[in-house]
Design a protein around this motif. Structure first.
Motif, PDB file in Angstrom:
ATOM      1  N   THR A   1       0.817  -1.211   0.000  1.00 34.99           N
ATOM      2  CA  THR A   1       0.000   0.000   0.000  1.00 34.99           C
ATOM      3  C   THR A   1       0.857   1.270   0.000  1.00 34.99           C
ATOM      4  O   THR A   1       0.495   2.272  -0.610  1.00 34.99           O
ATOM      5  CB  THR A   1      -0.943  -0.036   1.227  1.00 34.99           C
ATOM      6  N   GLY A   2       1.988   1.198   0.669  1.00 34.26           N
ATOM      7  CA  GLY A   2       2.868   2.372   0.782  1.00 34.26           C
ATOM      8  C   GLY A   2       3.322   2.940  -0.553  1.00 34.26           C
ATOM      9  O   GLY A   2       3.619   4.132  -0.639  1.00 34.26           O
ATOM     10  N   ILE A   3       3.360   2.105  -1.595  1.00 35.29           N
ATOM     11  CA  ILE A   3       3.851   2.626  -2.882  1.00 35.29           C
ATOM     12  C   ILE A   3       2.726   3.162  -3.771  1.00 35.29           C
ATOM     13  O   ILE A   3       2.983   3.707  -4.839  1.00 35.29           O
ATOM     14  CB  ILE A   3       4.675   1.570  -3.674  1.00 35.29           C
ATOM     15  N   LEU A   4       1.487   3.039  -3.329  1.00 37.02           N
ATOM     16  CA  LEU A   4       0.373   3.560  -4.146  1.00 37.02           C
ATOM     17  C   LEU A   4       0.360   5.084  -4.118  1.00 37.02           C
ATOM     18  O   LEU A   4       0.766   5.699  -3.141  1.00 37.02           O
ATOM     19  CB  LEU A   4      -0.979   3.071  -3.603  1.00 37.02           C
ATOM     20  N   SER A   5      -0.163   5.697  -5.194  1.00 36.58           N
ATOM     21  CA  SER A   5      -0.325   7.157  -5.204  1.00 36.58           C
ATOM     22  C   SER A   5      -1.470   7.526  -4.257  1.00 36.58           C
ATOM     23  O   SER A   5      -2.271   6.668  -3.868  1.00 36.58           O
ATOM     24  CB  SER A   5      -0.658   7.631  -6.609  1.00 36.58           C
ATOM     25  N   GLY A   6      -1.544   8.815  -3.925  1.00 32.97           N
ATOM     26  CA  GLY A   6      -2.571   9.301  -2.992  1.00 32.97           C
ATOM     27  C   GLY A   6      -3.979   8.942  -3.437  1.00 32.97           C
ATOM     28  O   GLY A   6      -4.816   8.543  -2.632  1.00 32.97           O
ATOM     29  N   GLY A   7      -4.227   9.065  -4.744  1.00 30.62           N
ATOM     30  CA  GLY A   7      -5.565   8.792  -5.266  1.00 30.62           C
ATOM     31  C   GLY A   7      -5.982   7.343  -5.040  1.00 30.62           C
ATOM     32  O   GLY A   7      -7.102   7.057  -4.629  1.00 30.62           O
ATOM     33  N   TRP A   8      -5.031   6.417  -5.271  1.00 30.18           N
ATOM     34  CA  TRP A   8      -5.348   4.994  -5.064  1.00 30.18           C
ATOM     35  C   TRP A   8      -5.541   4.684  -3.592  1.00 30.18           C
ATOM     36  O   TRP A   8      -6.408   3.901  -3.206  1.00 30.18           O
ATOM     37  CB  TRP A   8      -4.238   4.104  -5.648  1.00 30.18           C
ATOM     38  N   LYS A   9      -4.729   5.310  -2.759  1.00 28.08           N
ATOM     39  CA  LYS A   9      -4.889   5.065  -1.309  1.00 28.08           C
ATOM     40  C   LYS A   9      -6.282   5.500  -0.862  1.00 28.08           C
ATOM     41  O   LYS A   9      -6.921   4.836  -0.046  1.00 28.08           O
ATOM     42  CB  LYS A   9      -3.845   5.861  -0.512  1.00 28.08           C
ATOM     43  N   GLN A  10      -6.740   6.645  -1.402  1.00 26.22           N
ATOM     44  CA  GLN A  10      -8.051   7.123  -0.980  1.00 26.22           C
ATOM     45  C   GLN A  10      -9.165   6.180  -1.446  1.00 26.22           C
ATOM     46  O   GLN A  10     -10.124   5.942  -0.713  1.00 26.22           O
ATOM     47  CB  GLN A  10      -8.268   8.556  -1.478  1.00 26.22           C
ATOM     48  N   ARG A  11      -9.008   5.624  -2.650  1.00 31.26           N
ATOM     49  CA  ARG A  11     -10.018   4.669  -3.125  1.00 31.26           C
ATOM     50  C   ARG A  11     -10.013   3.414  -2.246  1.00 31.26           C
ATOM     51  O   ARG A  11     -11.065   2.877  -1.908  1.00 31.26           O
ATOM     52  CB  ARG A  11      -9.735   4.295  -4.578  1.00 31.26           C
TER      53      ARG A  11
END
Ligand SMILES: Nc1ncnc2c1ncn2[C@@H]1O[C@H](COP(=O)(O)OP(=O)(O)OP(=O)(O)O)[C@@H](O)[C@H]1O
Ligand SMILES: [Mg+2]
Length: 324
Positions: free
Chosen positions: A138-148
């Motif tokens: 999860t740490g490498i996901l962009s902000g947008g993906w983390k929010q989804r």
């Protein structure tokens, strides 16, 4: 209970939260109907998160009453927690777990029955479009993906109401729009969405809005109604050469309250659009400005909110001076 109360996802009356002598939420009353997308707006420190935390059964009100999903916000907080999804302003995902492992973790928190876990996980991955990311840390996901992903985790238990506290802050416009597609999808399934935001374009996407300022609810209505009914002043768009130099000229015209640069031109907040438009045009032409165009325009939500907040400040100014 009134028959119509069953149509309400949220109903609060005179909700108050004090921290010591400081009143963070001051006698706020409103309803959110089932299936609605309700936007809660206000500047930093206005009391948005404090209100949400009371509605989610995390923080006890110091006065007032309310129900969420039909449960009392004072003494049925456990029932509320199982009927809502909550994405807090600083939502927490485990950065060193994969996307799937985060979902599994939250499945445990929400006590999803073992026979439903897999189906719910696949549903969340599908809804949030996380197929290609499911095995990534999860740490490498962009902000947008983390929010989804955070939204997905918040709705694993299929709550009929979700509270999203600034879910899109700090992500790019495309990701924000994709996030709103998810909000609409939930809403289309009948889920009630209570969302806070600082973005005016997002406010326009809501069915109804509440504006909170210094703990008080100062406006409530649809975006359309707020723009047409709540702003006492009119707004003029002024185009001319050298707009910066024209500003002080326009400020001198009778009925003009405020002038600001807006793109290549100016916006003037005026008492009466028709008469001020004549006054502004003739003054600029008189002073030799070329290519002058003045027209009355519908105020934007931002115009309305700034005007309401400034009116509230003016109202409170004398009291503050007395105290000094
Ligand atoms: N636990 C607390 N103790 C004391 N004061 C608090 C506490 N929680 C919030 N406040 C204060 O209450 C006010 C409202 O805070 P809140 O977090 O609800 O604002 P907000 O509208 O969510 O702002 P932002 O847009 O910055 O998130 C602020 O002045 C804040 O400092
Ligand atoms: Mg907040």
């Amino acid at each position: 209970m009134d028959a119509r109360d069953t149509d309400k996802a949220v109903a609060v009356r005179d909700l108050e939260r004090r921290f010591g002598s400081f009143v963070a939420v001051n006698h706020v009353s409103f309803d959110v109907m089932k299936g609605e997308i309700f936007g809660f707006l206000g500047p930093n420190g206005a009391g948005k998160s404090t209100t949400i935390r009371m509605l989610c059964g995390i923080l006890a009100p110091t006065a007032g009453t309310g129900t969420v999903a039909g449960f009392d916000i004072r003494d049925q907080t456990e029932q509320i927690k199982s009927h809502i999804g909550y994405m807090s302003q600083k939502f927490s995902l485990y950065e060193d777990l994969t996307v799937e492992e985060n979902i599994d973790f939250y499945s445990g928190i929400y006590r999803i029955p073992p026979d439903k876990k897999r189906e719910r996980k696949e549903w969340v991955i599908e809804m949030a479009g996380l197929h290609e990311h499911r095995r990534l840390r999860t740490g490498i996901l962009s902000g947008g993906w983390k929010q989804r992903l955070a939204l997905g985790c918040a709705i694993l238990h299929e709550p009929p109401i979700v509270f999203l506290d600034e879910p899109t802050s700090g992500v790019d416009p495309l990701s924000r729009r994709q996030f709103w597609d998810l909000i609409y999808e939930l809403s289309g399934r009948g889920v009630t969405v209570f969302v806070t935001t600082h973005y005016m374009d997002e406010a326009e996407y809501c069915d109804r809005l509440g504006l909170i300022y210094r703990g008080e609810l100062i406006a409530l209505g649809t975006p359309g109604a707020l723009k047409t009914e709540l702003m006492r002043e009119d707004v003029l768009s002024v185009l001319c050469e050298h707009p910066q130099d024209a500003m002080p000229e326009i400020e001198q015209v009778a009925g003009v309250k405020e002038v600001a640069l807006f793109g290549r031109g100016l916006h003037a907040v005026v008492e009466d659009g028709a008469s001020a438009a004549v006054g502004v045009r003739s003054r600029l032409v008189e002073r030799g400005y070329q290519a002058v165009q003045v027209e009355q325009i519908a105020p934007s939500l931002e115009d309305v909110f700034v005007s309401l907040i400034e009116a509230r400040d003016r109202l409170e100014q004398p009291q503050r001076e007395v105290r000094r």
